[in-house]
Design an enzyme around this catalytic site. Sequence first.
Site, PDB file in Angstrom:
ATOM      1  N   SER A   1       0.829  -1.195   0.000  1.00 55.29           N
ATOM      2  CA  SER A   1       0.000   0.000   0.000  1.00 55.29           C
ATOM      3  C   SER A   1       0.874   1.259   0.000  1.00 55.29           C
ATOM      4  CB  SER A   1      -0.922  -0.043   1.219  1.00 55.29           C
ATOM      5  OG  SER A   1      -1.994   0.827   1.065  1.00 55.29           O
TER       6      SER A   1
ATOM      7  N   ASP B   1      -8.210  -7.085  -4.589  1.00 50.56           N
ATOM      8  CA  ASP B   1      -7.912  -5.735  -4.089  1.00 50.56           C
ATOM      9  C   ASP B   1      -8.553  -4.715  -5.025  1.00 50.56           C
ATOM     10  OD1 ASP B   1      -6.847  -3.344  -3.223  1.00 50.56           O
ATOM     11  OD2 ASP B   1      -4.762  -4.022  -3.240  1.00 50.56           O
TER      12      ASP B   1
ATOM     13  N   HIS C   1      -7.716  -5.570  -0.216  1.00 54.91           N
ATOM     14  CA  HIS C   1      -6.450  -4.858  -0.038  1.00 54.91           C
ATOM     15  C   HIS C   1      -5.671  -5.379   1.174  1.00 54.91           C
ATOM     16  CE1 HIS C   1      -3.596  -1.673  -0.453  1.00 54.91           C
ATOM     17  NE2 HIS C   1      -3.898  -1.123   0.701  1.00 54.91           N
TER      18      HIS C   1
END
Lengths: 203, 371
Positions: B144, B308, B341
């Site tokens: 991320s 995701d 995610h």
Amino acid sequence: MTVNSNGTSSLLMRPDFKIIAEIIQPGTKVLDLGCGEGLLLAWLAANKKVLARGVEIEASNVRKAIARGVSAYQGDIDEGLADYPDKAFDYVILSQTLQETRAPLQVLTEMLRVGRKAIISFPNFGHWTVRMAMLFSGQAPKTDLFPYDWYDSPNIHFLSINDFEDLCRKNGFPIERRYFLSGEKKVNWLPNLRGQTAVFLVG
Amino acid sequence: MVVETQTARFDSIPLDCGATLSPVEIAYETYGKLNAAGSNAILIGHAFTGDAHAAGISHEGKPGWWDSMIGPGKGFDTDRYFIICSNVLGGCQGTTGPGTINPATGVPYAMSFPVITIRDIVRLQKMLVDSLGITKLLSVAGGSMGGMQALEWAVTFPEMVWSAIPIATTWRHSAQQIAFNEVGRQAIMADPDWAEGEYYDKKPPARGLSVARMVGHITYMSDESMREKFGRRLREKEKFGFDFGVDFEVESYLRYRGNQFVSRFDANSYLYITKALDYFDLTNGTGHLVDAFRSVETRFLVISFTSDWLYPSYQSQEIVRVLRRINGDVAYCDLQSNYGHDAFLVDVAEQTELVRGFLESTARVAAEAGQ
């Protein structure tokens, strides 16, 4: 060819790999299309110090290739080559995959654009066992070379050694070397009838 | 393994916005041992609300946020590598941020804190890495926002990184990603307790921050993982309440996560870090990623996850394609996961396989180049 610690001993199991490994010069840049678990590339990187790259569609294979230290990426051969600049590699390998591609001629053309040389191996559809199977059963041939039923075969284009040579001639692809194998043995006489696997060095 | 968070202090840091921050402190932890040649160091970048405590157990008994990936025999193997993780600039867990006392005024910076970027965050990390006597990192890795730091390192300090492992990330924030962040910021700023950021001696904007976190949490999961985890199950009741209390499990979960977050995170840091995320664009607005990577010789392992939808796989694939175009050394895998995610934090078995193999081959490449 020696067995090394990278788990590439099974390289010996694939006679076309053995030929390909012989052809490739040390220290070159190599792209393997449909690299599977990256066995050939890992062997080439360890033993011939090549710069190895691989493309593979199956996530589980890509995972194993990367875990083996091979720079492989998940992608489709048919569209994946377009990004590479011209002559980015010394060799582009397509082993036992040509018959599975949607647009074989386009793939070959692209291979020769991004690579100085292309190495192509494929199972020979002209082998006598295939001819016999078709002749006597009247059904899509199912042999050691082509062990699938017609409806679940990954092969979508069937070609013989003569077909491949024909294609190269028509398109002006210069064949530099050719190898025909029956099992691990080289075949020189009547290759299109007796050769199970063909390996071509083109370019 | 009980770990200690340490702090490094530097006189000043120049920022992308033109301002200079001085002094500046950075909280960090390390795991494993730096070898004599200083060649086995790996920097881990944390995600948005993470901190320096990536692995091991803190004095309070809390495991690190990526403890499943970092440790002896794990993907980032501390028997072999020296791992560093620091809290980001603008954060609220030890590194200088809006909640830090401004030495010039004697009160917290609050909204007078300069707006920071991912590159500023990386610049401070480089000061830390320099101060530890490391001249070239074996790898920079993270998921991320941590992945953005890995990319930024490769582009800004290419000579200092052998490899980068950007996971579940992007080379620039998309409209959708900016939109979700803006909802979070507006929730905080709409809370009267936010008081233009001047709440440090008062009640913090807990409701606003909690709502921001609830929205965030939805984006970290997937439709499938939420269906599996909550479905339409009711919370401690058989029938609808026909009121606006908690009916569904998912409501209860989000409220719980929101409330829990308020006790550990500063609302102003939320504003500043989301801004850094939204400003993130490796190409500085040109859109020409090829140019950004032009002089980069770093090896890359790019990982995305099929479910995701916050940082969809196509964003990772764009990075991979551009690296291919410049004939870069890139490995890429789109890992199958239902966790959305969050997968890079919770679904680590296959990720471990990839990271381990990639780091080993990077160490080989680095050793051969060093000969």
